[in-house]
Design a protein around this motif. Structure first.
Motif, PDB file in Angstrom:
ATOM      1  N   ARG A 232       0.807  -1.137   0.066  1.00 52.41           N
ATOM      2  CA  ARG A 232      -0.002  -0.102  -0.053  1.00 52.41           C
ATOM      3  C   ARG A 232       0.902   1.378   0.051  1.00 52.41           C
ATOM      4  O   ARG A 232       0.473   1.980  -0.746  1.00 52.41           O
ATOM      5  CB  ARG A 232      -0.856   0.088   1.256  1.00 52.41           C
ATOM      6  N   SER A 233       1.886   1.501   0.756  1.00 52.40           N
ATOM      7  CA  SER A 233       2.804   2.628   0.694  1.00 52.40           C
ATOM      8  C   SER A 233       3.618   2.601  -0.551  1.00 52.40           C
ATOM      9  O   SER A 233       3.816   3.838  -0.980  1.00 52.40           O
ATOM     10  CB  SER A 233       3.702   2.402   2.065  1.00 52.40           C
ATOM     11  N   ASN A 235       2.270   1.888  -3.421  1.00 53.16           N
ATOM     12  CA  ASN A 235       1.324   2.355  -4.366  1.00 53.16           C
ATOM     13  C   ASN A 235       1.156   3.760  -4.384  1.00 53.16           C
ATOM     14  O   ASN A 235       1.016   4.321  -5.494  1.00 53.16           O
ATOM     15  CB  ASN A 235       0.044   1.466  -4.040  1.00 53.16           C
ATOM     16  N   ALA A 236       1.191   4.219  -2.997  1.00 50.42           N
ATOM     17  CA  ALA A 236       0.947   5.635  -2.976  1.00 50.42           C
ATOM     18  C   ALA A 236       2.040   6.595  -3.720  1.00 50.42           C
ATOM     19  O   ALA A 236       2.126   7.498  -4.269  1.00 50.42           O
ATOM     20  CB  ALA A 236       1.033   6.156  -1.399  1.00 50.42           C
ATOM     21  N   SER A 240       1.903   8.784  -7.168  1.00 52.97           N
ATOM     22  CA  SER A 240       2.264   9.937  -7.107  1.00 52.97           C
ATOM     23  C   SER A 240       3.243  10.243  -8.596  1.00 52.97           C
ATOM     24  O   SER A 240       3.138  11.101  -9.167  1.00 52.97           O
ATOM     25  CB  SER A 240       2.944  10.193  -5.756  1.00 52.97           C
ATOM     26  N   TYR A 303      -5.753  11.181  -3.124  1.00 47.69           N
ATOM     27  CA  TYR A 303      -5.374  10.177  -3.048  1.00 47.69           C
ATOM     28  C   TYR A 303      -4.790  10.119  -1.633  1.00 47.69           C
ATOM     29  O   TYR A 303      -5.038   9.185  -1.011  1.00 47.69           O
ATOM     30  CB  TYR A 303      -4.359   9.505  -4.095  1.00 47.69           C
ATOM     31  N   LEU A 304      -3.747  10.769  -1.556  1.00 47.48           N
ATOM     32  CA  LEU A 304      -3.045  10.591  -0.208  1.00 47.48           C
ATOM     33  C   LEU A 304      -3.848  11.009   1.122  1.00 47.48           C
ATOM     34  O   LEU A 304      -3.753  10.340   2.102  1.00 47.48           O
ATOM     35  CB  LEU A 304      -1.785  11.581  -0.055  1.00 47.48           C
ATOM     36  N   ARG A 306      -7.099  10.231   1.339  1.00 49.98           N
ATOM     37  CA  ARG A 306      -7.714   8.962   1.427  1.00 49.98           C
ATOM     38  C   ARG A 306      -6.923   7.851   2.134  1.00 49.98           C
ATOM     39  O   ARG A 306      -7.446   7.049   2.715  1.00 49.98           O
ATOM     40  CB  ARG A 306      -8.359   8.375   0.089  1.00 49.98           C
ATOM     41  N   ALA A 307      -5.845   7.660   1.465  1.00 48.03           N
ATOM     42  CA  ALA A 307      -4.934   6.640   2.047  1.00 48.03           C
ATOM     43  C   ALA A 307      -4.668   6.934   3.308  1.00 48.03           C
ATOM     44  O   ALA A 307      -4.616   5.896   4.068  1.00 48.03           O
ATOM     45  CB  ALA A 307      -3.451   6.769   1.422  1.00 48.03           C
ATOM     46  N   PHE A 308      -4.377   8.094   3.764  1.00 47.98           N
ATOM     47  CA  PHE A 308      -3.967   8.315   5.478  1.00 47.98           C
ATOM     48  C   PHE A 308      -5.281   8.171   5.820  1.00 47.98           C
ATOM     49  O   PHE A 308      -5.243   7.399   7.415  1.00 47.98           O
ATOM     50  CB  PHE A 308      -3.436   9.849   5.423  1.00 47.98           C
ATOM     51  N   GLU A 310      -7.712   5.892   5.503  1.00 47.78           N
ATOM     52  CA  GLU A 310      -7.773   4.513   5.659  1.00 47.78           C
ATOM     53  C   GLU A 310      -6.699   3.795   6.645  1.00 47.78           C
ATOM     54  O   GLU A 310      -7.032   3.116   7.383  1.00 47.78           O
ATOM     55  CB  GLU A 310      -7.383   3.861   4.347  1.00 47.78           C
ATOM     56  N   ALA A 311      -5.476   4.399   6.605  1.00 45.41           N
ATOM     57  CA  ALA A 311      -4.177   3.881   7.518  1.00 45.41           C
ATOM     58  C   ALA A 311      -4.929   4.426   8.811  1.00 45.41           C
ATOM     59  O   ALA A 311      -4.563   3.475   9.643  1.00 45.41           O
ATOM     60  CB  ALA A 311      -3.199   4.630   7.079  1.00 45.41           C
TER      61      ALA A 311
END
Lengths: 312, 428
Positions: A232-233, A235-236, A240, A303-304, A306-308, A310-311
């Protein structure tokens, strides 16, 4: 060491307890550290932030690059709303993002999975796939131009296998130009994305795979439930990189087609360049640059965030 | 440790001082009205990067150095970079002094913004006194100031190889109908009649067809007015140009918009295509042994009532108004205007250009003699699409013309789009 020496106190003082000394040093930032932060910041501000801000200002002007810019407010953005070439360039950029970005991510991950295991001679294949990254993209484009020429390698290969009907002026046909240009860009990007994923794959604890195997997970289930979540990390980072690379893709398109024939491979970046430096409409070109910035920033930031979330 | 701290401080102080000095100098430079540093060699920014042309420029600079009145530092830049950077050069605080470029509307656009040095003194010197009235007018800005020193010119025409025409049993046409017959004959022999070379980075070559058809059908005056924005690209007059073009389009090389002019001229020299509308500059890349076999004919006359015009772009030099070496620049310009300087350039290059100085000798080959006569017989001279309009308008023509060649039936929409794109440029 000299950095941490208190500068005000000149008389010898008893050594403070470890923890107390640490907090005191953190409160009073030594001037040398400040200088190491402020001088690069000043340089960055002058060479990066200030021109960027000027770009935002120029987007609100009409400027031919020679006379003084005339302030026109949001006229450039209003013009964009009715500009067919801008619309097609935006569509091509989205297409580029999906095809170039999507395929480079998928194929980069696929090659990384294929080449992750240490086997004899694997280094050769990794190097071979990474090699295009080393070449200048303009040099790459020149080689591909020769491949795509009407009597170039591609058409010769098609003829030699009896596919004469597929022979084509690949870069001069509006139906094929954009796709023909994506191929060299992709050829180069896959190796780069592969290296990012290889690094990510190396970081996954083998015990997770062992545990999954013990639980009876097959290869696909291991990929889906172990590999993908663990990446996942990465992918971010990959997202980017490919979003930024997609939006700033310029050199390969400019070298091969210059956005032509008649705007059929025009991206926002090539349209920005040709508007600013060929048509000498630097105000409108700056407005296009602002749009590119907003798109890149918007996609990556959303995206970031959303990613954070989720984390958390 | 005691010794290290002062040295680090000294280092930082030095770094800070150097940075401040650099920043201050940057501020001063960008804020100043701008004069390049005086004294020293005159900087000559050249876009002549083709090997033969570059070598000829080096000969020219060496010859000027030998005169002992001044020195020149030659800086050759790729043509495309040069073109896009030219406004920056001219407006920068510390610009190069002298530039290779074009006279006419292109120079006038910069002169109107007070970016070009007044070269009146050069024009009143004995070296340029014999230049024709036409050249003098071409180098004069709207304000009446002389801003350009012309040195060479060349002509456009339908180029072919004599041996190939003899082999195919065809000869030069005079009229449009003769030309169509010639194309028919060549096609029946399995030869591509017309090469184009508007692919790669040379889409602008297609503009020659537009220019010639327009000056043969509507005349040179209408052509110039159209490019200046007085008429519209979707006018019926312009439509007539494309109606004629459609008659000859089936004889064009189908790869005409896929290959650059260099490849297209190689095809012509190798006999894969029969002829090409091109300027003599293509000969810079032609093998020396092929040069004697190259010939050309005038673009066919379409309407005999329209005065005969030819494309003959002039090249030469202008100087930035912000130069700090005015006297040295004037001295160099006077030298460049001499017959001697132009002969040096012609000798060093492919030799297919003509000198502007009336006393300068050209290469003297039959091709050049014919070229000179070709220009002298013309009632009017045009430069080229971008030179008669602006570099900014050229991309609009590139898009319109390559689209027309690919989709001749969409001509209505092509012309509407061209007019809309051109208006954006004219309105800047």
């Amino acid at each position: 060491m000299a950095v941490l020496t208190p500068t005000k106190s000149t008389s010898p003082a008893p050594a403070p307890p470890r923890g107390k000394r640490g907090r005191g040093a953190a409160r009073r930032t030594p001037p040398l550290v400040l200088a190491f932060v402020l001088i690069p910041l000043l340089a960055e501000a002058l060479w990066v932030f200030w021109p960027a801000l000027q770009g935002f200002y120029l987007a609100l002007t009409d400027w031919d690059g020679v006379s003084a810019p005339t302030f026109v407010g949001l006229d450039n953005f209003r013009e964009m709303a009715g500009d067919d070439t801008f619309r097609s360039a935006t569509w091509h950029t989205v297409l580029w993002l999906v095809l170039f970005g999507g395929l480079s991510a998928v194929l980069g991950l696929a090659t990384a999975l294929l080449l992750q295991q240490e086997r004899r001679g694997i280094g050769f294949y990794r190097a071979a796939l990474f090699l295009p990254v080393v070449f200048s993209l303009v040099a790459t484009a020149l080689v591909w131009q020769a491949i795509y020429q009407p009597d170039g390698v591609l058409n010769q290969v098609l003829s030699s296998v009896g596919l004469d009907s597929l022979r084509h002026a690949w870069l001069a046909d509006q139906d094929t130009a954009l796709y023909a240009v994506i191929v060299p860009a992709l050829w180069r990007q896959i190796g780069y994305v592969m290296v990012l994923y290889l690094a990510g794959l190396k970081g996954i604890d083998p015990a997770l795979y062992e545990a999954a195997k013990v639980d009876g997970a097959g290869p696909w289930q291991r990929f889906r439930h172990v590999t993908l979540p663990q990446l996942r990390s990465v992918n971010a980072v990959v997202l980017s990189v490919i979003v930024i690379d997609s939006l700033r893709s310029f050199d390969v398109v400019w070298s091969l087609t210059r956005g032509g024939p008649y705007h059929s491979s025009e991206l926002l970046s090539t349209y920005m360049y040709s508007t600013a430096f060929q048509s000498l409409r630097l105000g409108y070109g700056s407005a296009l640059a602002v749009v590119i910035f907003v798109l890149a920033f918007g996609v990556i930031a959303s995206y970031l965030v959303r990613a954070f979330r989720e984390a958390d | 440790m005691i010794n290290q701290q002062p040295s680090r401080r000294r280092f930082l102080a030095g770094l800070g001082a150097a940075g401040t000095a650099a920043l201050l100098s940057g501020c001063v430079t960008s804020g100043s009205s701008g004069k390049s540093s005086s004294g020293g060699a005159v900087t000559l920014q050249s876009n002549l990067s083709a090997p033969q042309a570059k070598a000829a420029m080096e000969d020219l600079v060496a010859a000027y150095g030998k005169k002992g009145t001044g020195e020149v530092s030659l800086n050759t830049v790729a043509a495309e970079t040069f073109r896009t950077q030219l406004p920056t050069y001219l407006t920068s605080a510390n610009p190069p002094d002298v530039y290779t470029w074009y006279p006419g509307s292109v120079a006038d656009a910069y002169a109107r913004k007070d970016l070009l040095l007044d070269l009146g003194e050069v024009w009143s010197s004995p070296e340029l006194r014999g230049y024709s009235k036409a050249l003098s007018g071409l180098c004069t800005a709207t304000s009446g100031k002389k801003v350009f020193v012309p040195t060479t010119y060349y002509w456009w025409g339908m180029f072919y190889r004599k041996s190939n025409f003899a082999k195919w049993g065809v000869s030069e046409p005079k009229t449009w109908d003769d030309f169509l017959d010639l194309c028919d004959k060549l096609k029946s022999k399995g030869v591509t009649p017309i090469g184009l070379g508007a692919g790669g980075n040379t889409a602008w070559v297609a503009s020659a067809w537009f220019d010639y058809l327009n000056i043969r059908i509507n005349g040179a005056r209408y052509h110039r007015e159209l490019l200046a924005g007085t008429h519209r690209f979707d006018d019926p007059e312009v439509r007539r140009v494309f109606d004629r073009w459609q008659e000859v389009l089936p004889y064009f090389d189908p790869d005409g918009t896929a290959v650059a002019f260099q490849d297209a001229s190689t095809s012509m020299l190798n006999g894969r295509s029969a002829m090409m509308l091109i300027g003599t500059f293509f000969a810079d890349a032609a093998p020396k042994d092929a040069l004697d076999d190259i010939d050309f004919f005038r673009f066919p006359v379409i309407d005999p009532k329209v005065p005969l015009a030819e494309e003959a772009p002039t090249d030469g030099y202008f100087a930035g108004a912000r130069t700090g070496r005015r006297d040295e620049v004037i001295d160099l310009m006077r030298f460049l205007g001499t017959a001697e300087a132009q002969e040096i350039y012609i000798k060093g290059s492919s030799g297919t250009v003509l000198p502007c100085h009336p006393d300068a000798k050209d290469a003297g080959t039959p091709l050049v003699v014919k070229g000179r006569k070709h220009i002298e017989e013309a009632a009017e001279i045009t430069q080229f699409f971008n030179r008669d309009s602006s570099d900014a308008l050229q991309p609009t023509a590139d898009n319109a013309l390559t689209r027309f060649i690919a989709e001749p039936k969409s001509i209505g929409s092509v012309l509407t789009t061209w007019q809309r794109d051109a208006e954006k440029i004219w309105n800047v």
